[in-house]
Design a protein around this motif. Structure first.
Motif, PDB file in Angstrom:
ATOM      1  N   ALA A  81       0.849  -1.178  -0.093  1.00  0.00           N
ATOM      2  CA  ALA A  81       0.001   0.028  -0.025  1.00  0.00           C
ATOM      3  C   ALA A  81       0.590   1.274   0.070  1.00  0.00           C
ATOM      4  N   LYS A  82       0.405   2.231  -0.575  1.00  0.00           N
ATOM      5  CA  LYS A  82       0.965   3.430  -0.513  1.00  0.00           C
ATOM      6  C   LYS A  82      -0.075   4.711  -0.776  1.00  0.00           C
ATOM      7  N   ARG A  83       0.294   5.762  -0.559  1.00  0.00           N
ATOM      8  CA  ARG A  83      -0.754   6.996  -0.508  1.00  0.00           C
ATOM      9  C   ARG A  83      -0.042   7.877  -1.851  1.00  0.00           C
ATOM     10  N   PRO A  84      -0.965   8.303  -2.710  1.00  0.00           N
ATOM     11  CA  PRO A  84      -0.548   9.306  -3.812  1.00  0.00           C
ATOM     12  C   PRO A  84      -0.216  10.651  -3.119  1.00  0.00           C
ATOM     13  N   GLU A  85       0.976  10.928  -3.953  1.00  0.00           N
ATOM     14  CA  GLU A  85       1.646  12.362  -3.548  1.00  0.00           C
ATOM     15  C   GLU A  85       1.122  13.443  -4.449  1.00  0.00           C
ATOM     16  N   LEU A  86       1.241  14.788  -4.279  1.00  0.00           N
ATOM     17  CA  LEU A  86       0.676  15.638  -5.019  1.00  0.00           C
ATOM     18  C   LEU A  86       1.358  15.945  -6.354  1.00  0.00           C
ATOM     19  N   GLU A  87       2.642  15.530  -6.419  1.00  0.00           N
ATOM     20  CA  GLU A  87       3.348  15.160  -7.649  1.00  0.00           C
ATOM     21  C   GLU A  87       2.546  14.642  -8.648  1.00  0.00           C
ATOM     22  N   SER A  88       1.703  13.528  -8.319  1.00  0.00           N
ATOM     23  CA  SER A  88       1.024  12.677  -9.151  1.00  0.00           C
ATOM     24  C   SER A  88      -0.135  13.569  -9.674  1.00  0.00           C
ATOM     25  N   TYR A 148      21.051  25.886  -0.111  1.00  0.00           N
ATOM     26  CA  TYR A 148      19.878  25.648  -1.025  1.00  0.00           C
ATOM     27  C   TYR A 148      19.026  24.561  -0.770  1.00  0.00           C
ATOM     28  N   PRO A 149      19.429  23.492  -0.382  1.00  0.00           N
ATOM     29  CA  PRO A 149      18.375  22.435  -0.178  1.00  0.00           C
ATOM     30  C   PRO A 149      17.769  22.873   1.020  1.00  0.00           C
ATOM     31  N   ASN A 150      18.265  23.467   2.251  1.00  0.00           N
ATOM     32  CA  ASN A 150      17.737  23.960   3.508  1.00  0.00           C
ATOM     33  C   ASN A 150      16.720  25.040   3.086  1.00  0.00           C
ATOM     34  N   PHE A 151      17.021  26.021   2.030  1.00  0.00           N
ATOM     35  CA  PHE A 151      16.168  26.790   1.675  1.00  0.00           C
ATOM     36  C   PHE A 151      14.925  26.215   1.202  1.00  0.00           C
ATOM     37  N   GLN A 152      15.163  25.424   0.033  1.00  0.00           N
ATOM     38  CA  GLN A 152      13.962  24.915  -0.474  1.00  0.00           C
ATOM     39  C   GLN A 152      12.976  24.164   0.459  1.00  0.00           C
ATOM     40  N   ASP A 153      13.686  23.220   1.261  1.00  0.00           N
ATOM     41  CA  ASP A 153      12.866  22.414   2.055  1.00  0.00           C
ATOM     42  C   ASP A 153      11.960  23.398   2.974  1.00  0.00           C
ATOM     43  N   ASN A 154      12.492  24.338   3.701  1.00  0.00           N
ATOM     44  CA  ASN A 154      11.880  25.142   4.758  1.00  0.00           C
ATOM     45  C   ASN A 154      10.980  26.073   4.099  1.00  0.00           C
ATOM     46  N   ASN A 155      11.172  26.633   2.575  1.00  0.00           N
ATOM     47  CA  ASN A 155      10.270  27.346   1.678  1.00  0.00           C
ATOM     48  C   ASN A 155       8.949  26.499   1.834  1.00  0.00           C
ATOM     49  N   ALA A 156       9.333  25.270   1.529  1.00  0.00           N
ATOM     50  CA  ALA A 156       7.974  24.293   1.051  1.00  0.00           C
ATOM     51  C   ALA A 156       7.057  24.266   2.513  1.00  0.00           C
ATOM     52  N   VAL A 157       8.046  24.175   3.538  1.00  0.00           N
ATOM     53  CA  VAL A 157       7.046  24.085   4.626  1.00  0.00           C
ATOM     54  C   VAL A 157       6.170  25.273   4.807  1.00  0.00           C
ATOM     55  N   PHE A 158       6.870  26.438   4.784  1.00  0.00           N
ATOM     56  CA  PHE A 158       6.028  27.569   5.061  1.00  0.00           C
ATOM     57  C   PHE A 158       5.041  27.697   4.036  1.00  0.00           C
ATOM     58  N   GLN A 159       5.047  27.499   2.836  1.00  0.00           N
ATOM     59  CA  GLN A 159       4.060  27.470   1.566  1.00  0.00           C
ATOM     60  C   GLN A 159       2.987  26.691   1.870  1.00  0.00           C
ATOM     61  N   ARG A 160       3.320  25.440   2.190  1.00  0.00           N
ATOM     62  CA  ARG A 160       2.183  24.388   2.720  1.00  0.00           C
ATOM     63  C   ARG A 160       1.512  24.703   3.681  1.00  0.00           C
ATOM     64  N   VAL A 170      -9.771  21.630  -0.121  1.00  0.00           N
ATOM     65  CA  VAL A 170      -9.607  21.787  -1.688  1.00  0.00           C
ATOM     66  C   VAL A 170      -8.512  22.900  -2.087  1.00  0.00           C
ATOM     67  N   LEU A 171      -8.629  23.942  -1.315  1.00  0.00           N
ATOM     68  CA  LEU A 171      -7.712  24.918  -1.831  1.00  0.00           C
ATOM     69  C   LEU A 171      -6.334  24.533  -1.641  1.00  0.00           C
ATOM     70  N   LYS A 172      -6.040  23.633  -0.529  1.00  0.00           N
ATOM     71  CA  LYS A 172      -4.780  23.384  -0.090  1.00  0.00           C
ATOM     72  C   LYS A 172      -4.219  22.515  -1.250  1.00  0.00           C
ATOM     73  N   ILE A 173      -5.082  21.499  -1.703  1.00  0.00           N
ATOM     74  CA  ILE A 173      -4.608  20.742  -2.702  1.00  0.00           C
ATOM     75  C   ILE A 173      -4.235  21.400  -4.066  1.00  0.00           C
ATOM     76  N   VAL A 174      -5.141  22.090  -4.537  1.00  0.00           N
ATOM     77  CA  VAL A 174      -5.050  23.036  -5.753  1.00  0.00           C
ATOM     78  C   VAL A 174      -3.725  24.070  -5.351  1.00  0.00           C
ATOM     79  N   MET A 175      -3.717  24.572  -4.370  1.00  0.00           N
ATOM     80  CA  MET A 175      -2.551  25.658  -4.454  1.00  0.00           C
ATOM     81  C   MET A 175      -1.331  24.918  -4.318  1.00  0.00           C
TER      82      MET A 175
END
Length: 248
Positions: A81-88, A148-160, A170-175
């Motif tokens: 079993a796995k759960r789909p990710e938003l990249e999909s 840069y990887p640290n910047f990208q990872d934490n930027n992702a945390v902020f946005q999400r 729904v807004l969360k998934i779309v955005m």
């Protein structure tokens, strides 16, 4: 031949393999089968569902195509079993964007329209814990913007966290899907000056959100996204103007 006036249009009856796939999907999505857990063997599923082995295999192929199952080979292998990710979802969206001839610049335009709306909702619904998570992410970016990887990872945390704070799944998934489409189009690291400016503009968003000031939060988010759009259109104009290209 008479027609029953009380009968409506008949619902489409799914194939047996689809019905089996739906039952397994419900277990995975509902938590009855957790991610990484091996599913029952083919023999067990044949007995459990009262279907042929070929039906079970077709059901598993359907689940695999939806990123709900991965098939491991070798000893001890089988369906897991796995759960789909938003990249999909983003990759599926690319398919439709390509059909309509859209480009990443079009995606940026949609984000410009929607991000202030999401930020306004986030300011009205954000929790102290979510504010703490966002502040920690900004602090970690600020500590070493050269990583840069640290910047990208934490930027992702902020946005999400902003999308989650809006309180609408729904807004969360779309955005988040739109954000990933833009982020994944970036070919290189952002210059240091751009990173530092982004951190401070995101801090403005968070400061307004901490005050639960919806209009100020929306305005700060709009300013941040306007600057981001200018950056993309100035430095990555060739890339974001190309039609989106879907790939497996």
């Amino acid at each position: 031949m008479t027609v029953d006036e009380n009968s409506g249009p008949r619902a489409r009856v799914p194939k047996v393999s689809a019905r089996v796939a739906n039952l397994i999907a419900d277990e995975i999505l509902g938590g009855g089968i957790v991610e990484g857990q091996r599913l029952p063997t083919e023999k067990e599923m044949v007995a459990d569902h009262g279907v042929a082995r070929t039906t079970v295999r077709e059901a598993l192929r359907l689940l695999e195509s939806r990123d709900l199952v991965t098939i491991k080979s070798g000893i001890g292998g089988g369906p897991v079993a796995k759960r789909p990710e938003l990249e999909s979802l983003g990759n599926t969206m690319k398919l439709f964007l390509q059909i309509d001839g859209a480009n990443i610049s079009d995606v940026i335009d949609v984000r410009l329209m929607l991000e202030p709306i999401v930020a306004r909702e986030a300011a009205a619904n954000v929790t102290d814990k979510q504010i703490e998570v966002m502040q920690t992410a900004l602090d970690r970016m600020r500590e070493d913007p050269g990583d840069y990887p640290n910047f990208q990872d934490n930027n992702a945390v902020f946005q999400r966290s902003v999308y989650e704070a809006a309180g609408n799944p729904v807004l969360k998934i779309v955005m988040e899907t739109l954000w990933l489409l833009v982020r994944d189009a970036e070919p290189n690291e952002h210059p240091m000056a751009t990173r530092l400016a982004a951190i401070e503009m995101q801090q403005d968003v968070l400061d307004a959100m901490r005050e639960r000031n919806s209009e100020a939060t929306a305005a700060a988010m709009n300013a941040f996204n306007e600057e981001s759009a200018k950056y993309y259109r100035r430095r990555l104009a060739d890339i974001i103007s190309r039609p989106v290209h879907w790939q497996m």
